[in-house]
Design an enzyme around this catalytic site. Structure first.
Site, PDB file in Angstrom:
ATOM      1  N   LYS A  21      24.522  34.688  30.182  1.00 21.05           N
ATOM      2  CA  LYS A  21      23.830  34.990  28.920  1.00 21.05           C
ATOM      3  C   LYS A  21      24.125  33.933  27.848  1.00 21.05           C
ATOM      4  CE  LYS A  21      25.827  37.733  25.976  1.00 21.05           C
ATOM      5  NZ  LYS A  21      26.171  37.801  24.586  1.00 21.05           N
ATOM      6  N   ASN A  22      25.393  33.611  27.674  1.00 21.59           N
ATOM      7  CA  ASN A  22      25.735  32.733  26.557  1.00 21.59           C
ATOM      8  C   ASN A  22      25.343  31.275  26.800  1.00 21.59           C
ATOM      9  OD1 ASN A  22      26.578  34.909  25.102  1.00 21.59           O
ATOM     10  ND2 ASN A  22      28.770  34.629  25.532  1.00 21.59           N
ATOM     11  N   CYS A 116      27.584  41.058  17.697  1.00 18.05           N
ATOM     12  CA  CYS A 116      28.574  42.109  17.860  1.00 18.05           C
ATOM     13  C   CYS A 116      29.574  42.071  16.711  1.00 18.05           C
ATOM     14  CB  CYS A 116      29.310  41.935  19.186  1.00 18.05           C
ATOM     15  SG  CYS A 116      28.423  42.624  20.582  1.00 18.05           S
ATOM     16  N   ARG A 121      32.638  36.444  11.342  1.00 22.17           N
ATOM     17  CA  ARG A 121      32.179  35.369  12.219  1.00 22.17           C
ATOM     18  C   ARG A 121      31.479  34.287  11.398  1.00 22.17           C
ATOM     19  NH1 ARG A 121      29.738  38.139  17.540  1.00 22.17           N
ATOM     20  NH2 ARG A 121      30.056  36.058  18.377  1.00 22.17           N
ATOM     21  N   ASP A 304      36.171  37.455  25.842  1.00 29.57           N
ATOM     22  CA  ASP A 304      35.125  38.377  26.306  1.00 29.57           C
ATOM     23  C   ASP A 304      35.587  39.224  27.496  1.00 29.57           C
ATOM     24  OD1 ASP A 304      33.531  37.388  24.337  1.00 29.57           O
ATOM     25  OD2 ASP A 304      32.258  36.176  25.643  1.00 29.57           O
ATOM     26  N   ARG A 396      22.796  44.508  25.780  1.00 28.72           N
ATOM     27  CA  ARG A 396      22.606  43.168  25.225  1.00 28.72           C
ATOM     28  C   ARG A 396      23.020  42.104  26.228  1.00 28.72           C
ATOM     29  NH1 ARG A 396      24.414  43.134  19.036  1.00 28.72           N
ATOM     30  NH2 ARG A 396      23.776  40.997  19.373  1.00 28.72           N
TER      31      ARG A 396
END
Ligand code: EPZ
Length: 430
Positions: A21-22, A116, A121, A304, A396
């Site tokens: 995903k990232n 999230c 951030r 993560d 997500r």
């Protein structure tokens, strides 16, 4: 939406891991930097990706889904460098459109990113990078605006190792005039994947995967076909599931090298881990041993994976210490885990976990993506039924989470109403 589950079954079998995903988020942004057609394969079908694709479509690009995991993008028809819809604010990676638009059009205006809620951030390092390339940056009315008459190479020293800033600066610098150097760059596999993708479009990026990335700007990027690397964290999550449920899981379609920090921690805890060319098998026969875990930028232990490993340690035989050094607010799920019987004390960025013999089913809420996945796995190890609320977070970043878990022997269902929850609970107990 909620997951309703009955715990107790060891998870056993094989699970095929999807695209990262990232990495995909950076790669989709890169795809709009050419007017030629780009085909991206191994794209995960998860909400964050679909939101970004929608934003790209809204900016005027042609986005065609060739199948569930393949997308064709042509950005020749992009008419707007302003991205501000109600969805894009919810995803973190909207900020990659800043780097991509700034590189290609020398202007970008993107809603301040959400994502999230795992701590403050900031995006100061992204903006510092853009400024080093000669851009002016202004944050006003909830938008980040970046603009450059001449975008030219520059020297950027990142004050903190940031995945997002490294990728964003790389995107913009690919089309700047002259050479850029990013020092103290992030080394995550997805940084390397975005660099490889940009290079396949004609960019000139060297050193991705090390602390220093050198980029020679090019005037134009061209079309490409690119397949995204496997998701390190999806893989790690199922590896942890084996440890948590005393199971035997083989994760397929992975790059074992990217999983080394996770594999070695699981081995330390008493799992048997075997590596194959593109698979890793984790077998947990006994109760886990306690250990220390500290999250660090790659190749350290990934933040993560912190909640998933902590859930495994909460069932270990003794006291473990987990230190979160990337995001200050990533222990919010510990209160939820305590409802299942975990014995945890959090002080600042350190969690002291006294392992318990068993969890008991409870109703909990997912506070974010990875913690949500970890709570589901805790529920699958708990005695009796559990309900995990707010699983939209999990969607997500995990494709078909409940389906893949069911294939491994989990008793889990997705429920949207209270009536559904009751119905599933009855069927699970019956
Ligand atoms: C990426 O977030 C991932 N998100 C996160 O994954 C992941 O947790 C994180 O990298 C760390 O690996 C995406 O790729 C979309 P960072 P990112 O910039 O890029 C500080 C998931 O679950 N920082 O590497 O936002 C920051 O506060 C998600 O999939 C600044 O101070 O993370 C943090 O302490 C959650 N200024 C540290 O750096 C900045 O300008 C690392 O953040 C940028 C970051």
């Amino acid at each position: 939406m909620r997951y309703v589950m009955k715990g107790g079954n060891p998870l056993v079998g094989e699970v095929v891991i999807g695209g990262a995903k990232n990495a995909a988020l950076g790669i989709l942004a890169a795809a709009i930097m050419t007017d030629e057609t780009v085909v991206i394969e191994n794209l995960p079908d998860v909400r964050d990706i679909n939101v970004l694709l929608e934003a790209i479509r809204e900016s005027g690009a042609v986005v065609e889904r060739l199948d569930r995991h393949t997308v064709k993008i042509n950005a020749q028809s992009i008419g707007s460098i302003t991205v501000n819809n109600e969805f894009i604010k919810r995803i973190r990676a909207s900020y990659y459109l800043l780097g991509a638009f700034l590189g290609k059009y020398r202007r970008a205006s993107v809603a301040l990113p959400g994502g999230c809620n795992i701590g403050s951030r900031p995006i100061d390092q992204h903006l510092k990078g853009f400024r080093a390339l000669g851009a002016t940056t202004v944050v006003e009315y909830g938008m980040v605006n970046a603009e450059a008459n001449r975008l030219r190479g520059g020297h950027v020293y990142l004050d903190v190792v940031s995945v997002g800033a490294t990728i964003n600066i790389m995107l913009a610098a690919s089309m700047a005039e002259g050479n850029t150097i990013i020092e103290n760059a992030a080394k995550e596999p997805h940084v390397v994947d975005v660099a490889n993708m940009l290079n396949s479009m004609g960019a000139n990026i060297k050193g991705a995967g090390t602390d220093v990335i050198r980029i020679s700007g090019v005037r134009k990027l061209h079309g490409t076909e690119y397949s995204i690397i496997p998701d390190q964290i999806e893989a790690g999550t199922y590896m942890a599931a084996a440890a948590i449920t005393k199971g035997d899981i083989t994760v397929r379609n992975v790059i074992p090298k990217h999983l080394e920090a996770i594999s070695s921690k699981l081995m330390e805890m008493g799992c048997e881990v075997s590596e194959f060319d593109d698979a890793v098998r984790v077998v947990a026969k006994h109760r886990m041993q306690p250990t220390k875990v500290k999250t660090l930028p790659y190749p350290g232990f990934p933040t993560d994976m912190q909640p998933q490993i902590a859930v495994a340690l909460a069932l270990a035989e003794g006291t473990s210490i987990v230190t979160e050094s990337i995001f200050e607010n990533r222990f919010k799920y510990m209160d939820e885990l305590a409802r299942m019987g975990a014995n945890v004390k959090v002080e600042g960025n350190i969690a002291v976990i006294d392992g318990v013999k068993r969890f008991t089913g409870a109703e909990v809420a997912a506070p974010d993506l990875r913690a949500g996945a970890a709570l589901v796995m805790a529920g699958l190890a708990a005695e009796g039924c559990s309900v995990v609320e707010d699983v939209e977070y999990i969607m997500r970043g995990y494709e078909d989470f409940e389906g893949k878990l069911r294939e491994l022997g989990a008793e889990i269902n997705l429920a949207s109403t209270d009536k559904d929850v009751q119905k599933y609970k009855l069927s699970l107990i019956g």
